[in-house]
Design a protein around this motif. Structure first.
Motif, PDB file in Angstrom:
ATOM      1  N   ILE B  28       0.828  -1.163   0.113  1.00 59.75           N
ATOM      2  CA  ILE B  28      -0.198   0.069  -0.050  1.00 59.75           C
ATOM      3  C   ILE B  28       0.836   1.336  -0.017  1.00 59.75           C
ATOM      4  N   LEU B  29       2.238   1.567   0.640  1.00 59.14           N
ATOM      5  CA  LEU B  29       2.878   2.341   0.444  1.00 59.14           C
ATOM      6  C   LEU B  29       3.126   2.622  -0.516  1.00 59.14           C
ATOM      7  N   GLY B  30       3.487   1.867  -1.348  1.00 59.18           N
ATOM      8  CA  GLY B  30       4.239   1.841  -2.762  1.00 59.18           C
ATOM      9  C   GLY B  30       2.981   2.462  -3.675  1.00 59.18           C
ATOM     10  N   VAL B  31       1.345   2.459  -3.249  1.00 58.54           N
ATOM     11  CA  VAL B  31       0.895   2.475  -4.675  1.00 58.54           C
ATOM     12  C   VAL B  31       0.573   4.341  -3.780  1.00 58.54           C
ATOM     13  N   VAL B  32       0.597   4.122  -2.216  1.00 54.43           N
ATOM     14  CA  VAL B  32       0.220   5.922  -1.714  1.00 54.43           C
ATOM     15  C   VAL B  32       1.829   6.491  -2.474  1.00 54.43           C
ATOM     16  N   GLU B  33       2.789   6.200  -2.603  1.00 54.17           N
ATOM     17  CA  GLU B  33       4.202   6.820  -3.385  1.00 54.17           C
ATOM     18  C   GLU B  33       3.820   7.575  -4.611  1.00 54.17           C
ATOM     19  N   LYS B  34       2.876   6.423  -5.417  1.00 56.68           N
ATOM     20  CA  LYS B  34       2.539   6.964  -6.846  1.00 56.68           C
ATOM     21  C   LYS B  34       1.481   7.992  -7.227  1.00 56.68           C
ATOM     22  N   VAL B  35       0.851   7.421  -6.101  1.00 62.46           N
ATOM     23  CA  VAL B  35      -0.806   7.922  -6.432  1.00 62.46           C
ATOM     24  C   VAL B  35      -0.875   9.241  -5.127  1.00 62.46           C
ATOM     25  N   ASP B  36      -2.217  10.462  -5.411  1.00 67.52           N
ATOM     26  CA  ASP B  36      -3.109  10.696  -3.999  1.00 67.52           C
ATOM     27  C   ASP B  36      -3.420  10.658  -4.138  1.00 67.52           C
ATOM     28  N   ILE B  37      -4.506  10.079  -3.189  1.00 71.55           N
ATOM     29  CA  ILE B  37      -5.844   9.716  -2.818  1.00 71.55           C
ATOM     30  C   ILE B  37      -6.586  10.707  -2.045  1.00 71.55           C
ATOM     31  N   VAL B  38      -7.918  10.955  -2.926  1.00 78.84           N
ATOM     32  CA  VAL B  38      -7.844  12.209  -3.188  1.00 78.84           C
ATOM     33  C   VAL B  38      -9.577  12.116  -2.213  1.00 78.84           C
ATOM     34  N   PRO B  55     -12.895  18.984 -11.134  1.00 83.28           N
ATOM     35  CA  PRO B  55     -13.331  19.338 -12.193  1.00 83.28           C
ATOM     36  C   PRO B  55     -13.486  17.282 -13.118  1.00 83.28           C
ATOM     37  N   ASP B  56     -14.780  17.499 -14.013  1.00 80.05           N
ATOM     38  CA  ASP B  56     -14.266  16.107 -14.718  1.00 80.05           C
ATOM     39  C   ASP B  56     -13.301  15.637 -15.037  1.00 80.05           C
ATOM     40  N   LYS B  57     -13.178  14.430 -14.360  1.00 83.13           N
ATOM     41  CA  LYS B  57     -12.092  13.314 -15.418  1.00 83.13           C
ATOM     42  C   LYS B  57     -11.380  13.997 -14.856  1.00 83.13           C
ATOM     43  N   SER B  58     -10.862  14.746 -13.634  1.00 84.27           N
ATOM     44  CA  SER B  58      -9.495  14.788 -13.085  1.00 84.27           C
ATOM     45  C   SER B  58      -9.010  13.476 -11.701  1.00 84.27           C
ATOM     46  N   ILE B  59     -10.265  12.968 -11.795  1.00 85.54           N
ATOM     47  CA  ILE B  59      -9.921  11.174 -10.838  1.00 85.54           C
ATOM     48  C   ILE B  59      -9.509  10.583 -12.016  1.00 85.54           C
ATOM     49  N   THR B  60      -7.899  10.215 -11.122  1.00 93.10           N
ATOM     50  CA  THR B  60      -7.474   9.044 -12.677  1.00 93.10           C
ATOM     51  C   THR B  60      -8.489   8.001 -13.153  1.00 93.10           C
ATOM     52  N   ALA B  77     -22.356   7.323  -7.030  1.00 96.64           N
ATOM     53  CA  ALA B  77     -22.045   6.878  -8.434  1.00 96.64           C
ATOM     54  C   ALA B  77     -21.387   7.417  -9.853  1.00 96.64           C
ATOM     55  N   ARG B  78     -22.893   7.871 -10.034  1.00 98.63           N
ATOM     56  CA  ARG B  78     -23.244   9.140 -10.603  1.00 98.63           C
ATOM     57  C   ARG B  78     -22.001  10.282 -11.068  1.00 98.63           C
ATOM     58  N   MET B  79     -21.573  10.761 -10.050  1.00 94.81           N
ATOM     59  CA  MET B  79     -20.960  12.377  -9.823  1.00 94.81           C
ATOM     60  C   MET B  79     -19.127  11.203  -9.661  1.00 94.81           C
ATOM     61  N   ARG B  82     -18.739  10.421 -13.102  1.00 91.36           N
ATOM     62  CA  ARG B  82     -18.091  11.950 -14.082  1.00 91.36           C
ATOM     63  C   ARG B  82     -16.282  12.460 -13.781  1.00 91.36           C
ATOM     64  N   LYS B  83     -16.583  12.427 -12.381  1.00 90.81           N
ATOM     65  CA  LYS B  83     -15.166  12.765 -12.285  1.00 90.81           C
ATOM     66  C   LYS B  83     -13.509  11.949 -12.259  1.00 90.81           C
ATOM     67  N   SER B  84     -13.834  10.759 -13.293  1.00 85.87           N
ATOM     68  CA  SER B  84     -13.075   9.565 -13.258  1.00 85.87           C
ATOM     69  C   SER B  84     -12.940   9.509 -14.755  1.00 85.87           C
ATOM     70  N   VAL B  85     -11.791   9.125 -14.867  1.00 90.38           N
ATOM     71  CA  VAL B  85     -11.157   8.989 -16.429  1.00 90.38           C
ATOM     72  C   VAL B  85     -11.752   7.477 -16.141  1.00 90.38           C
ATOM     73  N   PHE B  86     -11.327   6.527 -15.272  1.00 91.04           N
ATOM     74  CA  PHE B  86     -11.770   5.253 -15.261  1.00 91.04           C
ATOM     75  C   PHE B  86     -12.436   4.735 -13.660  1.00 91.04           C
ATOM     76  N   LEU B  87     -13.781   3.779 -14.315  1.00 91.28           N
ATOM     77  CA  LEU B  87     -14.205   3.255 -12.769  1.00 91.28           C
ATOM     78  C   LEU B  87     -14.358   2.520 -12.379  1.00 91.28           C
ATOM     79  N   ILE B  88     -13.276   1.429 -11.328  1.00 94.92           N
ATOM     80  CA  ILE B  88     -13.782  -0.076 -11.286  1.00 94.92           C
ATOM     81  C   ILE B  88     -14.565  -0.383 -10.711  1.00 94.92           C
TER      82      ILE B  88
END
Lengths: 670, 324
Positions: B28-38, B55-60, B77-79, B82-88
């Motif tokens: 998890i630390l490796g992940v946290v290093e590479k990303v910003d958790i918003v 802004p829309d699509k500002s979350i990867t 879910a809808r919001m 809108r804000k994400s490039v990828f929804l998983i």
């Protein structure tokens, strides 16, 4: 849902009026107009007879003029014309599997009474087909060679005739008979109606022809226990029962019989319906084929309860001498036969007269079955043709023959056994001829529809045989008048005279009907055939495929398919042989490509499918740990496809995409 | 270059999926290093307004676990879509409806009535139902409303990828994260994991005979032979109908597969498929014998559709519109 490939789909739709068969209930032009509005449909027509030559030419012309690449025809059952239209589509230059057929006759116009609803249903079915055909893929028909050898199961007159026909045409035939000799019921008959030919005289030459024919391998005293494979490539397993005689060493001299430790015959003789006696070592009847004796372990002193004890002094072995044909060490053996086609001629069993206790069979000694009388009047029978009662000396002075015993009766068998009226007439004639007795026939209806049959009936009337129309109520030994004392009294309502009669007789003959063998269901399952409700094997079509079955390459002849007389049986046997010949001489079969296959990479080897295949087409490849389908064995039943839990078995023409599209189509219409 | 922004959100779920993220342990630390958790409500404090303001699509990438059951969940879910490039869709509930979707066996009214009026644990007679809004002392508070049916995420919004499992295993989570970070992405709509059934990974597989059938159904606590295929012992195991990828965690731990990874890509209805397979392999051939054997599965829906009811062809008990 729309896939890019579907952009190029161009469907032609045709709805057939089938004269008025469809058009009287379904508004064909309206269906055509509706289908014309569906996606990918380039043209949509209605036409009087699509199966006619002009109808098929229309399809071919449209394919080239409108660049159609899919065709749907809404008409009758695919069983009837799918082949026709696939042919038309192929002639038009398309793969024949870019075609789909909608049954709006049997499934719609013939079974509905409301034209508006029937039309709506036709639209839904057509919509489903349009959705489905867009998903169709090009498929290839595979050709599989047909093994030229034939298996004939049952050595009665049907089996004998079929085997000889095939053998004379140069085909190798295996004839399997479960009794020690071929001949079947016909060998037991004395004369045949209506010509009064001696049954043995016309049958035994054919029997010996079977025995000596170089192309026929006769496996008597044997039973087929298993049939694997598919049309053109069957493997039959045959159980050879031990007859304790080596067939290739026995010369038929019968010295062993003469020298058996039993000086006199002691045991009921099956061939003579128990009216005569035989020894433990015997030959069923003088003309038996093969001319090989058989030892019955149930009665032979060298056995006890069928188990070999070796306690007899074996005078038979001594009599056989250096021929050394007697072999007490024989056991059941199994033999595998490779054949391409099978003809089933397993015949019938006579109705058990004890099931109708009111007629007293088994209770009153002088009540006989028709087959017993056949043996009794026969010169080579137990009494050398001298008709006497069971006491062995009294000649009957009066004889009553009761028709329809175990036929046309809701309590036993509902069907007419077709031959009983005629054999009753024949027996009446023979009994009168042999004894001079007064002979009465008790019948419900006189059925004499064959060539020369009605004339035979007329002849009997002239001979002075009495006929009383009425179903017999009972046979009793309870005398009410002095002249009934010691006699069997038939009580019957004479429906022509209009009153109930009591008539005393010395002998009563029961014209027992024909019914399926007790083990017909086992045979049916083993050979993968169907049975009708009465238990006789079912033909593929009662009129147009009367000797075919629902399993390709398996044909029927004779009484296993339903009661019939000898001429019809022989005709059917010839027809079955011709059907087999047609397959063999064509040399190959075309296999429907609607087979299932396994996506090899995706199979997880869970084995869910392996026990399910009714055709044993699926095996487990232990090395790769995956299931494998033998395409040649697969019949496309879809059982494994439905059951594969990971969706890894796919069936051509029935893949999920095609089926779900079809469902969506049929549900799309409101 | 700024780090990619990642969000974690939960809807109708038990929280187990969140645990899996934590289960990545050092990774998890490796992940946290590479990303910003918003956004990660279970671990960090973020406000709805903060996300709304992005802004829309500002979350990867947003990893959303849980089924969609309430108006609030649908709104989030809808919001996030809108804000994400990828929804998983993360975990069985977002993927196929999961355990919460078993509620689709009952109409909403029945569920509310039982839980707020009839359940034996309630104070009799109170019959207090949750209100959508309530005003007290001049202040109005609101609650989300329950939908008629529970839905998987892709039945509400467009979904890019699915990470299966109840919960997804760390390995499969890592595979998903790695794919995202490396940019080496599979086609849209892919379920992360192999596309064959679980038996392939199960160490009990070789003990299954070629010919077998169900004479009676047993439950895992009944005397079973260790190490032997569950199905061959008469225990319902969803393995043959379930996507592999969990490394047969349950079967190697002594329990049969319950099907949380869903079916393979070739299967429309996982429950129907295993049902078809099991019923085809019953030893009984007569109707009353078949009924007797099948009585050994007391809860067929809960057995065959434990995770997949929302996405199955059965869908729900009553043909209600999905929204309130």
């Amino acid at each position: 849902m729309d896939k890019p490939s579907k952009q190029t789909v161009r469907i032609g739709f045709y709805i057939c009026h089938c004269g008025s068969n469809i058009a009287a209930m379904v508004d064909c032009p309206a269906v055509a107009r509706f289908v014309g509005t569906l996606p990918h449909v380039v043209l949509s027509r209605d036409y009087k007879y699509m199966c006619s030559d002009p109808g098929q030419e229309l399809i071919q012309k449209d394919i080239s003029e409108h660049q159609l690449n899919r065709v749907v025809v809404a008409s009758c059952s695919p069983l009837l014309h799918e082949h026709t239209f696939r042919g038309a589509v192929e002639a038009g230059g398309l793969n024949p599997f870019f075609f789909h057929m909608v049954n709006i006759r049997e499934h719609d116009s013939w079974v509905h009474t409301d034209p508006a609803e029937a039309t709506a249903k036709a639209k839904e079915l057509a919509h489903a087909a349009i959705m489905r055909v867009a998903m169709h893929k090009a498929l290839e028909v595979k050709k599989v060679p047909v093994h030229p050898d034939v298996l004939v199961v049952g050595g009665g007159i049907a089996g004998i005739h079929a085997a000889l026909t095939l053998a004379n045409a140069g085909k190798k035939v295996f004839l399997v008979e479960r009794e020690p000799s071929i001949g079947g019921h016909m060998a037991q008959f004395d004369k045949t109606f209506p010509t009064l030919d001696c049954a043995a005289c016309i049958l035994t030459p054919k029997m010996s022809a079977v025995g000596t024919h170089p192309n026929i391998t006769l496996l008597s005293y044997s039973e087929v226990t298993k049939l694997d494979g598919y049309v053109g490539n069957y493997t039959a397993t045959v159980k050879r029962k031990p007859r304790y005689i080596s067939e290739d060493k026995c010369t038929g001299c019968q010295e062993c019989i003469a020298n058996c430790v039993y000086k006199e015959p002691k045991f009921p003789d099956e061939f003579n319906e128990g009216l005569g006696k035989r020894k433990p070592v015997y030959i069923p009847f003088p003309q038996a084929t093969p001319q090989v004796v058989v030892i019955d372990p149930q009665t032979c002193l060298n056995f006890r309860n069928g188990e070999l004890t070796g306690k007899c002094k074996k005078s038979c072995v001594a009599a056989c001498g250096d021929k050394e044909a007697i072999d007490f060490s024989q056991t059941e053996t199994f033999q595998e036969l490779k054949v391409g086609t099978v003809i089933v001629t397993t015949g019938f069993q006579a109705f058990d007269a004890k099931r109708m206790p009111q007629y007293g069979y088994g209770k009153f000694p002088n009540v006989y079955t028709a087959l017993e009388i056949e043996r009794l009047v026969n010169t080579s029978g137990p009494t050398a043709g001298h008709v006497v009662l069971r006491d062995g000396k009294t000649e009957p002075r009066s004889i009553g023959i009761i028709h329809c015993v175990g036929s046309r009766d809701k309590k036993t068998n509902r069907w007419c056994s077709r031959v009983c009226c005629m054999f009753s007439l024949k027996l009446a004639h023979l009994l009168k001829e042999h004894t001079g007795a007064e002979v009465y026939n008790f019948y419900i209806d006189m059925r004499a529809p064959g060539k020369g049959y009605e004339e035979f009936y007329d002849k009997l009337l002239e001979e002075g045989v009495h006929f009383i129309r009425g179903r017999v109520g009972e046979v009793t030994d309870w005398a009410r008048t002095p002249d009934e004392e010691g006699k069997l009294v038939i009580r019957v309502e004479d429906t022509l005279a209009g009153y109930v009669r009591r008539i005393p007789f010395d002998m009563v003959v029961l014209a027992t009907g024909l019914e399926p063998h007790a083990d017909a269901q086992d045979v049916r399952r083993m050979l993968n055939m169907s049975c009708g409700s009465e238990g006789f094997f079912l033909e593929r079509h009662p009129k147009l495929a009367p000797v075919s079955t629902f399993t390709e390459g398996i044909f029927l002849a004779g009484c296993c398919q339903g009661p019939r007389d000898i001429p019809d049986t022989v005709a059917q046997a010839g027809a079955a042989a011709a059907e087999a010949l047609a397959l063999i001489d064509k040399g190959f079969i075309e296999q429907e490509p609607n087979t299932a296959f396994i996506l090899e990479d995706e199979c997880c080897g869970c084995k869910s499918c392996i026990p399910l295949c009714p055709y044993t087409a699926i095996t487990f490849d232990a090395a790769n740990k995956k299931a494998v389908i033998n395409e040649a064995l697969c019949k496309g039943c879809g059982t494994c496809v439905a059951a594969c839990p990971s969706g890894t078995i796919v069936q051509n023409l029935f893949d999920d995409e095609e089926i779900f599209s079809e469902i969506e189509g049929v549900l799309a219409h409101e | 270059m700024s780090k990619p922004k990642v969000a974690f959100y939960w809807c109708a779920s038990c929280g187990g999926c969140e645990e899996t993220v934590v289960d990545l342990a050092e990774d998890i630390l490796g992940v946290v290093e590479k990303v910003d958790i918003v956004l990660w409500p279970v671990a960090m404090d973020f406000k709805y307004k903060d996300i709304e303001a992005m802004p829309d699509k500002s979350i990867t990438a947003t990893f959303l676990n849980g089924a969609i059951r309430s108006t609030e969940q649908e709104e989030m879910a809808r919001m996030l879509r809108r804000k994400s490039v990828f929804l998983i869709a993360y975990g069985a509930c977002a993927h196929t409806g999961g355990i919460p979707a078993l509620a689709n066996q009952f109409p909403r009214e029945q569920i509310l009535k039982f839980n707020y009026e009839d359940a034996p644990t309630l104070v009799p007679g109170e019959k207090t139902r949750p209100q959508l809004s309530c005003t007290e002392d001049g202040r109005t508070v609101t609650l989300p409303q329950l939908h008629n049916v529970v839905r998987a995420l892709d039945q509400v919004v467009d979904v890019d990828y699915y990470v299966p499992g109840c919960p997804p295993t760390p390995k499969i989570t890592r595979a998903a994260v790695d794919a995202l970070l490396s940019g080496n992405l599979p086609p849209k709509g892919t379920v992360i994991g192999p596309d064959h059934a679980l038996c392939e990974e199960c160490e009990r597989k070789d003990t299954k005979p070629d010919k077998w059938d169900f004479v009676e159904f047993k439950r895992p606590h009944q005397k079973l032979m260790d190490e032997k295929c569950f199905l061959a012992q008469g225990v319902v195991c969803m393995g043959p109908a379930t996507r592999a990828g969990c490394e047969a965690a349950c079967t190697s731990g002594g329990m049969p597969c319950t099907g949380c990874f869903g079916g393979t890509s070739r299967v429309r209805d996982q429950g129907a498929k295993i049902l078809s397979s099991i019923c085809s392999n019953l030893a009984a051939k007569e109707e009353d014998e078949i009924d007797k054997t099948l009585a050994g599965i007391p809860d067929p829906v809960g057995t065959f559709y434990r995770y997949g009811l929302a996405k199955s062809i059965l869908r729900r008990k009553l043909n209600l519109p999905s929204n309130p």
